[in-house]
Design a protein around this motif. Structure first.
Motif, PDB file in Angstrom:
ATOM      1  N   MET A   8       0.821  -1.240  -0.116  1.00 35.65           N
ATOM      2  CA  MET A   8      -0.008  -0.021   0.066  1.00 35.65           C
ATOM      3  C   MET A   8       0.972   1.265  -0.075  1.00 35.65           C
ATOM      4  N   LEU A   9       1.749   1.129   0.886  1.00 37.31           N
ATOM      5  CA  LEU A   9       2.877   2.389   1.012  1.00 37.31           C
ATOM      6  C   LEU A   9       3.477   2.576  -0.459  1.00 37.31           C
ATOM      7  N   GLU A  10       3.971   1.607  -1.130  1.00 35.07           N
ATOM      8  CA  GLU A  10       4.602   1.403  -2.356  1.00 35.07           C
ATOM      9  C   GLU A  10       3.906   2.406  -3.475  1.00 35.07           C
ATOM     10  N   SER A  11       2.584   1.953  -3.133  1.00 39.70           N
ATOM     11  CA  SER A  11       1.605   2.641  -4.415  1.00 39.70           C
ATOM     12  C   SER A  11       1.493   4.296  -4.264  1.00 39.70           C
ATOM     13  N   TYR A  12       2.170   4.924  -3.138  1.00 36.57           N
ATOM     14  CA  TYR A  12       2.150   6.339  -2.933  1.00 36.57           C
ATOM     15  C   TYR A  12       3.591   6.789  -3.440  1.00 36.57           C
ATOM     16  N   VAL A  13       4.414   6.057  -3.901  1.00 36.65           N
ATOM     17  CA  VAL A  13       5.769   6.540  -4.089  1.00 36.65           C
ATOM     18  C   VAL A  13       5.495   7.592  -5.288  1.00 36.65           C
ATOM     19  N   GLY A  14       6.327   8.942  -4.897  1.00 37.06           N
ATOM     20  CA  GLY A  14       5.996  10.217  -5.907  1.00 37.06           C
ATOM     21  C   GLY A  14       4.619  10.808  -5.489  1.00 37.06           C
ATOM     22  N   LYS A  15       3.920  10.419  -4.764  1.00 31.67           N
ATOM     23  CA  LYS A  15       2.847  11.215  -4.365  1.00 31.67           C
ATOM     24  C   LYS A  15       2.711  11.469  -2.748  1.00 31.67           C
ATOM     25  N   LEU A  26      -1.574  13.632   8.058  1.00 32.36           N
ATOM     26  CA  LEU A  26      -2.235  14.148   6.669  1.00 32.36           C
ATOM     27  C   LEU A  26      -1.752  15.829   6.551  1.00 32.36           C
ATOM     28  N   TRP A  27      -1.878  16.346   7.737  1.00 37.86           N
ATOM     29  CA  TRP A  27      -1.583  17.915   7.628  1.00 37.86           C
ATOM     30  C   TRP A  27      -0.083  18.175   7.322  1.00 37.86           C
ATOM     31  N   LEU A  28       0.719  17.360   7.788  1.00 37.91           N
ATOM     32  CA  LEU A  28       2.155  17.543   7.352  1.00 37.91           C
ATOM     33  C   LEU A  28       2.427  17.305   5.939  1.00 37.91           C
ATOM     34  N   LYS A  29       1.645  16.479   5.251  1.00 39.49           N
ATOM     35  CA  LYS A  29       1.629  16.344   3.654  1.00 39.49           C
ATOM     36  C   LYS A  29       2.980  15.806   3.398  1.00 39.49           C
ATOM     37  N   GLY A  30       3.482  14.692   3.627  1.00 39.13           N
ATOM     38  CA  GLY A  30       4.624  13.968   3.387  1.00 39.13           C
ATOM     39  C   GLY A  30       4.363  13.424   2.090  1.00 39.13           C
ATOM     40  N   LYS A  31       5.358  13.406   1.180  1.00 36.57           N
ATOM     41  CA  LYS A  31       5.310  12.740  -0.173  1.00 36.57           C
ATOM     42  C   LYS A  31       6.172  11.698   0.030  1.00 36.57           C
ATOM     43  N   VAL A  32       5.892  10.224  -0.354  1.00 36.31           N
ATOM     44  CA  VAL A  32       6.754   9.046  -0.146  1.00 36.31           C
ATOM     45  C   VAL A  32       7.424   9.043  -1.526  1.00 36.31           C
ATOM     46  N   VAL A  33       8.947   9.020  -0.968  1.00 40.07           N
ATOM     47  CA  VAL A  33       9.894   9.152  -1.961  1.00 40.07           C
ATOM     48  C   VAL A  33      10.234   7.456  -2.197  1.00 40.07           C
ATOM     49  N   ALA A  35      10.179   3.353  -0.245  1.00 40.30           N
ATOM     50  CA  ALA A  35       9.765   2.293   0.791  1.00 40.30           C
ATOM     51  C   ALA A  35      10.291   0.793   0.498  1.00 40.30           C
ATOM     52  N   ASN A  36      10.854   0.416   1.415  1.00 43.14           N
ATOM     53  CA  ASN A  36      11.236  -1.144   1.250  1.00 43.14           C
ATOM     54  C   ASN A  36      11.108  -1.721   2.728  1.00 43.14           C
ATOM     55  N   LYS A  37      11.308  -2.874   2.965  1.00 44.29           N
ATOM     56  CA  LYS A  37      11.159  -3.711   4.069  1.00 44.29           C
ATOM     57  C   LYS A  37      11.350  -3.051   5.507  1.00 44.29           C
ATOM     58  N   ASP A  38      12.584  -2.495   5.298  1.00 41.76           N
ATOM     59  CA  ASP A  38      13.219  -1.919   6.598  1.00 41.76           C
ATOM     60  C   ASP A  38      13.428  -0.235   6.304  1.00 41.76           C
ATOM     61  N   SER A  39      12.859   0.096   5.486  1.00 41.72           N
ATOM     62  CA  SER A  39      13.273   1.834   5.458  1.00 41.72           C
ATOM     63  C   SER A  39      12.231   2.441   4.887  1.00 41.72           C
ATOM     64  N   VAL A  40      12.011   3.712   5.103  1.00 37.25           N
ATOM     65  CA  VAL A  40      11.107   4.666   4.169  1.00 37.25           C
ATOM     66  C   VAL A  40      11.612   5.923   4.143  1.00 37.25           C
ATOM     67  N   GLU A  41      11.302   6.735   3.144  1.00 37.77           N
ATOM     68  CA  GLU A  41      11.709   8.103   2.865  1.00 37.77           C
ATOM     69  C   GLU A  41      10.648   9.122   2.458  1.00 37.77           C
ATOM     70  N   PHE A  42      10.475  10.198   3.094  1.00 36.21           N
ATOM     71  CA  PHE A  42       9.475  10.909   2.746  1.00 36.21           C
ATOM     72  C   PHE A  42      10.144  12.559   2.553  1.00 36.21           C
ATOM     73  N   GLU A  43       9.424  13.077   1.697  1.00 39.15           N
ATOM     74  CA  GLU A  43       9.711  14.589   1.585  1.00 39.15           C
ATOM     75  C   GLU A  43       8.580  15.360   1.750  1.00 39.15           C
ATOM     76  N   PHE A  44       9.069  16.643   2.686  1.00 38.58           N
ATOM     77  CA  PHE A  44       7.970  17.558   3.096  1.00 38.58           C
ATOM     78  C   PHE A  44       8.505  19.041   2.684  1.00 38.58           C
ATOM     79  N   THR A  45       7.442  19.812   2.298  1.00 38.01           N
ATOM     80  CA  THR A  45       7.746  21.195   1.874  1.00 38.01           C
ATOM     81  C   THR A  45       7.573  21.882   2.896  1.00 38.01           C
ATOM     82  N   VAL A  46       8.296  22.889   3.559  1.00 35.63           N
ATOM     83  CA  VAL A  46       8.120  23.580   4.828  1.00 35.63           C
ATOM     84  C   VAL A  46       7.117  24.718   4.305  1.00 35.63           C
ATOM     85  N   ARG A  47       6.101  24.644   5.085  1.00 36.47           N
ATOM     86  CA  ARG A  47       4.939  25.904   4.946  1.00 36.47           C
ATOM     87  C   ARG A  47       5.370  26.861   5.908  1.00 36.47           C
ATOM     88  N   LYS A  48       4.617  27.990   5.718  1.00 29.82           N
ATOM     89  CA  LYS A  48       4.553  28.926   6.677  1.00 29.82           C
ATOM     90  C   LYS A  48       4.147  28.538   7.985  1.00 29.82           C
TER      91      LYS A  48
END
Length: 144
Positions: A8-15, A26-33, A35-48
């Motif tokens: 399910m998480l892999e289906s969000y890669v790039g989104k 949901l407020w943080l609005k992280g984008k999935v960069v 995901a694998n069995k032992d690791s995840v990477e997200f990107e966040f845009t710093v908002r005001k």
């Protein structure tokens, strides 16, 4: 055995990850960069609304980004019981301004029967280290 949570998480890669049951995540609005069995990477845009009075990413918001990514990393392990955070240790090195992208990458260091240790690195798009964190999660009697 197929890991449906990871799938399910892999289906969000790039989104933006809209699959979280957490309103705060949901407020943080992280984008999935990634995901694998032992690791995840997200990107966040710093908002005001994420900044402190001098316009830098608030340390508490960065801590929340880290904690949320650690929680997602735990979730995709596919375990039966919930493991709440029992500590979160963060070393802050540098800040980020409104409009900047920050990346949070987590990975499992050690997965025991009752304690899971994870670490996280927060960087900017140029690869500058903004923060480093470690966290322990402890098994509870709450089924997921």
């Amino acid at each position: 055995m197929e890991n449906n949570r990871l799938k399910m998480l892999e289906s969000y890669v790039g989104k933006t990850f809209e699959g979280s049951p957490s309103p705060f995540a949901l407020w943080l609005k992280g984008k999935v960069v990634s995901a694998n069995k032992d690791s995840v990477e997200f990107e966040f845009t710093v908002r005001k609304e994420m900044t402190n009075p001098i316009g830098m990413l608030h340390g508490g918001v960065m801590a929340s980004m880290i904690d949320d990514c650690i929680g997602v990393n735990f979730f995709i392990l596919g375990l039966e019981y919930f493991y709440p955070t029992i500590n979160l240790n963060i070393e802050y090195f540098s800040g980020a301004k409104e409009g900047e992208i920050v990346l949070v990458k987590t990975n499992v260091v050690k997965q025991g029967r009752t304690i899971i240790n994870l670490r996280a690195e927060v960087t900017n798009q140029e690869g500058r280290l903004l923060a480093f964190a470690t966290s322990n999660l402890a098994v509870s009697n709450i089924k997921i």
